[in-house]
Structures are given as structure tokens and as C-alpha cells.
Design a protein around this motif. Structure first.
Motif, PDB file in Angstrom:
ATOM      1  N   PHE A   1      -2.046  94.516  16.734  1.00 39.33           N
ATOM      2  CA  PHE A   1      -3.144  95.473  16.569  1.00 39.33           C
ATOM      3  C   PHE A   1      -4.138  95.408  17.746  1.00 39.33           C
ATOM      4  O   PHE A   1      -5.316  95.083  17.572  1.00 39.33           O
ATOM      5  CB  PHE A   1      -3.891  95.246  15.250  1.00 39.33           C
ATOM      6  CG  PHE A   1      -2.994  95.171  14.056  1.00 39.33           C
ATOM      7  CD1 PHE A   1      -2.233  96.261  13.663  1.00 39.33           C
ATOM      8  CD2 PHE A   1      -2.871  93.988  13.339  1.00 39.33           C
ATOM      9  CE1 PHE A   1      -1.385  96.180  12.568  1.00 39.33           C
ATOM     10  CE2 PHE A   1      -2.026  93.905  12.236  1.00 39.33           C
ATOM     11  CZ  PHE A   1      -1.280  95.013  11.852  1.00 39.33           C
ATOM     12  N   LYS A   2      -3.597  95.686  18.950  1.00 38.70           N
ATOM     13  CA  LYS A   2      -4.419  95.702  20.174  1.00 38.70           C
ATOM     14  C   LYS A   2      -5.114  94.367  20.403  1.00 38.70           C
ATOM     15  O   LYS A   2      -6.293  94.304  20.767  1.00 38.70           O
ATOM     16  CB  LYS A   2      -5.441  96.838  20.123  1.00 38.70           C
ATOM     17  CG  LYS A   2      -4.804  98.215  20.089  1.00 38.70           C
ATOM     18  CD  LYS A   2      -5.853  99.308  20.082  1.00 38.70           C
ATOM     19  CE  LYS A   2      -5.181 100.677  20.048  1.00 38.70           C
ATOM     20  NZ  LYS A   2      -6.174 101.776  20.026  1.00 38.70           N
ATOM     21  N   GLU A   3      -4.370  93.279  20.155  1.00 38.26           N
ATOM     22  CA  GLU A   3      -4.801  91.903  20.396  1.00 38.26           C
ATOM     23  C   GLU A   3      -5.958  91.450  19.511  1.00 38.26           C
ATOM     24  O   GLU A   3      -6.610  90.443  19.795  1.00 38.26           O
ATOM     25  CB  GLU A   3      -5.180  91.699  21.876  1.00 38.26           C
ATOM     26  CG  GLU A   3      -4.038  92.003  22.832  1.00 38.26           C
ATOM     27  CD  GLU A   3      -4.402  91.718  24.269  1.00 38.26           C
ATOM     28  OE1 GLU A   3      -4.925  90.636  24.547  1.00 38.26           O
ATOM     29  OE2 GLU A   3      -4.159  92.593  25.112  1.00 38.26           O
ATOM     30  N   LYS A   4      -6.205  92.155  18.445  1.00 35.43           N
ATOM     31  CA  LYS A   4      -7.269  91.743  17.521  1.00 35.43           C
ATOM     32  C   LYS A   4      -6.812  90.564  16.665  1.00 35.43           C
ATOM     33  O   LYS A   4      -7.560  89.606  16.460  1.00 35.43           O
ATOM     34  CB  LYS A   4      -7.688  92.914  16.637  1.00 35.43           C
ATOM     35  CG  LYS A   4      -8.431  94.009  17.386  1.00 35.43           C
ATOM     36  CD  LYS A   4      -8.879  95.111  16.435  1.00 35.43           C
ATOM     37  CE  LYS A   4      -9.645  96.191  17.172  1.00 35.43           C
ATOM     38  NZ  LYS A   4     -10.092  97.272  16.258  1.00 35.43           N
ATOM     39  N   LEU A   5      -5.615  90.644  16.142  1.00 33.68           N
ATOM     40  CA  LEU A   5      -5.040  89.553  15.356  1.00 33.68           C
ATOM     41  C   LEU A   5      -4.125  88.749  16.281  1.00 33.68           C
ATOM     42  O   LEU A   5      -3.238  89.303  16.923  1.00 33.68           O
ATOM     43  CB  LEU A   5      -4.249  90.104  14.171  1.00 33.68           C
ATOM     44  CG  LEU A   5      -3.605  89.083  13.244  1.00 33.68           C
ATOM     45  CD1 LEU A   5      -4.654  88.244  12.543  1.00 33.68           C
ATOM     46  CD2 LEU A   5      -2.704  89.787  12.225  1.00 33.68           C
ATOM     47  N   PHE A   6      -4.348  87.435  16.382  1.00 33.19           N
ATOM     48  CA  PHE A   6      -3.598  86.629  17.339  1.00 33.19           C
ATOM     49  C   PHE A   6      -3.225  85.278  16.730  1.00 33.19           C
ATOM     50  O   PHE A   6      -3.781  84.862  15.700  1.00 33.19           O
ATOM     51  CB  PHE A   6      -4.413  86.408  18.618  1.00 33.19           C
ATOM     52  CG  PHE A   6      -5.730  85.703  18.406  1.00 33.19           C
ATOM     53  CD1 PHE A   6      -5.828  84.316  18.506  1.00 33.19           C
ATOM     54  CD2 PHE A   6      -6.881  86.416  18.092  1.00 33.19           C
ATOM     55  CE1 PHE A   6      -7.027  83.666  18.312  1.00 33.19           C
ATOM     56  CE2 PHE A   6      -8.090  85.775  17.896  1.00 33.19           C
ATOM     57  CZ  PHE A   6      -8.164  84.401  18.012  1.00 33.19           C
TER      58      PHE A   6
END
Length: 576
Positions: free
Chosen positions: A257-262
Motif C-alpha cells: 500500500f505505497k510503502e505504508k505497511l512494511f
């Protein structure tokens, strides 16, 4: 005398029969000879001094007939706005006296079509014609015979220009042949080295995704860190060589999700703690609070000091300073980071973490030691490579009657003995305070930290009474890049990044003074120590670094040795 009479006779006859008188006129337009162009030219209105003439294969409009070139140039100013391409041309006077002709078939090269005169106040209207050709401005008057001379001059110029081009090509070929003769490296060798470099970079790029995959926008990255140390140590009248792998680690990162969840998974094959950063997290921006936030949970780094929070891949020296003796390894817990940007120049970070035993400690079934940590930093940027960062941190942990031990070498992994050592039993609680400072100005950098530690322990001789212990340590270091662009600081997470390199790599010179004091009770004789560390780092590229450190250590009042020690050590680091 006879010659003069003959010449006068010749000129008088030629003036009577063959020669025609000329004048200077202003040519407005020139068009190819056709029925349509003739019709368009006759349709328009001009000044009464203007005539439509047929000259060669063109139809021209010329105005005025002046004896002097100056008078014609003054007259031309009246037509500049309507006819920007108007210019002065030499014309036979007889062309202005020919009567009008109505059809193109009657036009001959010597024919002039005269238009009806119009009032002087009428505006000059531009001509709408099919094709306009041969409109060439002339800045000087054209006299009889000048046209042929100009043609010859133009031909000569063309030949000269061709000759120049040939000469320039010959020069280029000559220079290339000289360069080829100077090159000693074979082309095949250059191609092979270029191919190897290309394969190496292509392989590294394959270890991470350049674009997102699937509807969840998945990205990944694989990496590793391998460092090998070897050194010569002269300690306590004993000299020896030592070498070993300092770190061998592998990791895998990913995001959605566009590097939001990592997430991050990291494992070490060396040292006492095998599980490093093993965590999941989420980061985003809050428009309501006008700040960015990050939340992560798992086996995490405790936010306490700049040196400890920075990755070992990006530290300036081979080992961290003596004050890092008080640093904490990773713990199992949660952390929240709030990043507030007041302007382009000013920003602030607030870290908060609660934790308990690490994954390795959980596996070893050690007693639970919960705690919390806070860290606050403020950064001011004058420009991209000119900044100041200041911060402070507080750490508290419940030890629950366990022992606490601090010891360290002379900033060396290859050194055998740890001369400064303090071991406190039955500790109830532990607190730490830290202040940090970082200043970067292009290729220069300055970094310093000061740490104090407080222990609240049960008295050995008396029950239900407590003794307080306090220790301290600090360091001051500076560096300069002779080649390369300098160190980099990430304001959003208050940590150091990879140094900025040039095409040739980077060459960094650094120096550090660090001090630690473990003497609190006279009977303990835990010792104090000062280290002078001189470092040279050469960065071949972003992945490979060669580090050389020369350390002068001076332990004082220790149980084992008091005096001076010297170490010369080196490290080859490969990290991607």
C-alpha cells in the motif's frame, strides 16, 4: 594627349548610344512572374513614385529614383513598418518611364508597369502574393559590374569553406589516431571490465523491486552485511595479530500500500544476539495534526542515542565509542515516532518505546526486565548539506534484582581483554540520560554525545536498604571528506545514512576522543579509560568500504592493567 582625346571620344559616344543612366530606388517586394502575381500586384495601391517592373523571371515593386544613396535610405524608412524586408536597389531610370501593360504576355525584361498615382496620405498595404523569391537585403549600393564580382566571390567562398571542412576532418582523424596510440589498455579488457560491472549492478538491482506488484502494491528488497576485521594489537606488554568475521547478516524487507505497511526480517550468524530487526510497522501522515507518524512492533532498536540508533553500515569508525558501553541491544517491544516539520528548515522528532526482553533473551529464559525509553531531537537545515541536530533521551528499566554488567575493550573487536569492567548485583532499577549533537557542513562533520547511568541496587551488607551507583561517558568526533561529498543525515528518523560519494568513490579522514568512567565506589576499582581513534575510510562504491583505525587507549585504575595500549586494525565491509 592623343590617348586622352580618344578616351573622351569613346565615353561621349557611349553616353549617347549604349549607356543608360541609373538611380537608387527602394524595392518593396519581389515575386515569381505569373498571371496571378501580376494581378495581385496591380490590384494593390502604392505611392505615386512606385512602379511594378518585370525584371528577368520576377515581378518587382520599386519606389523612387534618387541620385544619392542617402536620400534613398531616408525614403526607405516610410516603408519599414509595412515592408520589413524592403531594401535599396540600383535601377535604370528608363524603367520608371514605361507605360502600363495589362497582360503577362506583353511583359519583357525591359518592360515597366506604372500604376496610377494615389494620394500621399493613403496607407501602404502589404501585398498578398503566391510566391515571394529573391528578397535579399542590400546594405550598400550596387554599382555596374558588382553582380558578377559578387558571384565570383561567392564561388570562391564556397571552395574555401569546402577546403576548411576537409582540413578539419583530417585534423580530427589525426587526433583520434594519436589517442589510440596512447591507449595501452586493450579494448577487449575494457569491454570485459565494463561487462562485469554491468552484471554486478544488474544483479544488485534484481535483489529489490523497482516497481510495485499486484493490487496490494507489494515491494521487496533483499540484502546482506559482511565485514571482516584483522588487526595488530599491542596491549599490556603483549603483541599479537588477530582476525575474524565481525558481522555476517542477511535481511529481507517488504512493504504494501505505497510503502505504508512494511515489515523487516534480519538474522545474524555472528555474535550473541542472532535475531536483529524483526518487526512490522505502519507509517502515514495526519493532515489534522499536520505531522507524520510511524508505528512499529517486534524486535526493535531502542531509541536512546544517535550512535546506537544508526546502522553499523553507516558509522564512521569500525566500532562505536566507549560511551556505547551503556547502549542497549534490540528489545521486544513497540515504538512510535512523531515527525513534525515546522518549515523547510526546522523539524522535530519524538520517539517513544516500551519493551521487555529480546527474542534471544526469551529463548534463553532470562528474567523479564521491562522498561521504556524516550528520545527527542530537533534539526535545523540551512541548506541540503548544512545542518545542525540536537537531542536528548531518557531510558528506564526494571531489573528485578538481576545483575548489571558494563565492560568494553579499546574500541576493537579483535582485542582479547576488556580492562574496564563493572558488575553490580541485585539491581532494582536502571536509568540513563543522554544528550547528542550533530553538525554537518558540506564535507565536514562534528558529532558528540554525553551519557550518564544511574543504578538503584540492594545493599550487600544491610537488607532492605539501597545503594545508588552512577557512571558516565562521552565522545567527540569529527570527519572530513577529501574525495566525495560528505556525510548524510535523515531528519525524518534522526539517524545517519550512507555517505555521499563522487564518481571516484570517497576518501574520509576522521578522529575521535572518547572517555568512560566506571569508578563510583573506591573498593570496586572498575576503572576509567580514554581512547584516541584516528580513522581513514575509502568508499569504493555504495557497497564496498575499506576502513583503517589506529587507536591509542589509556586504561587507568583497572583491576588488570593501567597504562597505554596501541591498536592498528582494518575492516573490509560489504553491505547492500
Amino acid at each position: 594627349m592623343i590617348k586622352i582625346l580618344v578616351l573622351l571620344t569613346f565615353f561621349s559616344i557611349s553616353s549617347l548610344f549604349g549607356a543608360q543612366k541609373s538611380c537608387y530606388s527602394v524595392q518593396l517586394v519581389s515575386a515569381y512572374k505569373s498571371e496571378k502575381n501580376l494581378y495581385n500586384l496591380e490590384k494593390k495601391s502604392y505611392d505615386e513614385s512606385c512602379k511594378v517592373m518585370s525584371i528577368g523571371s520576377n515581378i518587382v515593386v520599386r519606389c523612387g529614383c534618387f541620385e544619392k544613396f542617402k536620400d534613398a535610405s531616408q525614403y526607405k524608412k516610410h516603408y519599414i513598418q509595412s515592408y520589413p524586408d524592403a531594401y535599396i536597389q540600383s535601377t535604370y531610370r528608363s524603367r520608371f518611364s514605361v507605360k502600363n501593360l495589362q497582360t503577362l504576355s506583353t511583359i519583357t525584361p525591359s518592360t515597366v508597369v506604372a500604376l496610377a498615382p494615389v494620394p500621399a496620405q493613403k496607407a501602404v498595404v502589404p501585398i498578398d502574393i503566391e510566391v515571394i523569391e529573391d528578397v535579399v537585403p542590400v546594405s550598400v549600393p550596387i554599382k555596374k559590374g558588382n553582380i558578377e564580382k559578387k558571384k565570383k566571390h561567392h564561388k570562391h567562398k564556397k571552395k574555401h569553406h569546402k577546403h576548411k571542412k576537409k582540413h578539419h576532418k583530417h585534423k580530427k582523424k589525426h587526433k583520434k589516431s594519436i589517442k589510440k596510440s596512447k591507449i595501452k589498455v586493450k579494448k577487449s579488457h575494457v569491454r570485459r571490465s565494463h561487462a562485469r560491472k554491468f552484471r554486478y549492478n544488474r544483479y544488485l538491482k534484481q535483489l529489490e523491486s523497482r516497481r510495485a506488484y499486484g493490487k496490494y502494491d507489494y515491494r521487496y528488497k533483499f540484502g546482506a552485511q559482511i565485514s571482516y576485521d584483522f588487526g595488530y594489537i599491542n596491549e599490556a606488554n603483549n603483541s599479537y595479530f588477530s582476525s575474524d568475521f565481525r558481522r555476517i547478516r542477511v535481511y529481507q524487507k517488504g512493504s504494501f500500500f505505497k510503502e505504508k505497511l512494511f515489515y523487516e526480517l534480519e538474522y545474524s550468524f555472528t555474535g550473541n544476539n542472532n535475531f536483529k530487526d524483526n518487526l512490522v510497522g505502519y507509517k502515514d501522515k495526519s493532515s489534522y495534526l499536520n505531522l507524520s507518524y510511524r508505528f512499529q512492533a517486534g524486535n526493535i532498536k531502542i531509541p536512546f542515542s544517535l550512535e546506537r540508533y544508526t546502522s553499523s553500515k553507516n558509522i564512521t569508525f569500525m566500532e562505536r565509542s566507549l560511551s556505547d558501553t551503556y547502549g542497549e541491544s534490540r528489545k521486544l517491544g513497540t515504538e512510535i515516532l512523531l515527525h513534525k516539520k515546522f518549515s523547510k528548515e526546522n523539524s522535530m522528532n519524538l520517539f517513544g518505546a516500551i519493551f521487555t526482553n529480546s527474542i534471544d533473551e526469551q529463548i534463553s529464559n532470562k528474567k523479564t526486565k521491562p522498561g521504556y525509553s524516550l528520545r527527542l531531537t530537533y534539526a535545523h537545515k540551512w541548506s541540503k548539506h548544512h545542518l545542525l541536530s540536537m537531542g536528548g533521551a531518557y531510558f528506564a528499566q526494571n531489573i528485578n534484582g538481576n545483575s548489571v554488567k558494563f565492560n568494553d575493550t579499546a574500541e576493537s573487536f579483535t582485542m582479547n581483554e576488556k580492562y574496564i569492567s563493572a558488575s553490580i548485583k541485585k539491581v532494582d532499577s536502571l536509568t540513563k540520560q543522554n544528550i547528542e549533537l550533530l553538525y554537518i557542513y558540506n564535507k565536514y562533520s562534528l558529532q558528540a554525545e554525553y551519557t550518564t547511568v544511574g543504578l538503584h541496587a540492594i545493599n550487600k551488607s544491610k537488607t532492605n536498604t539501597f545503594s545508588d551507583y552512577s557512571f558516565s561517558g562521552y565522545y567527540l568526533q569529527g570527519s572530513y571528506f577529501l574525495i566525495g561529498e560528505g556525510r548524510r543525515y535523515k531528519s525524518s528518523t534522526s539517524t545517519m545514512k550512507k555517505s555521499r560519494l563522487s564518481k571516484e568513490g570517497a576518501l574520509e579522514f576522521a578522529m575521535r576522543y572518547s572517555y568512560i568512567n566506571l569508578n563510583d565506589k573506591d573498593e570496586d576499582k572498575n576503572g576509567e579509560q580514554s581512547d584516541y581513534n584516528f580513522g581513514v575510510n575509502y568508499y569504493f562504491n555504495d557497497e564496498i568500504t575499506l576502513m583503517v583505525n589506529y587507536v591509542i587507549a589509556q586504561p587507568i585504575q583497572t583491576k588488570l592493567y593501567s597504562g597505554r595500549m596501541q591498536l592498528l586494525q582494518s575492516r573490509l565491509l560489504f553491505a547492500f
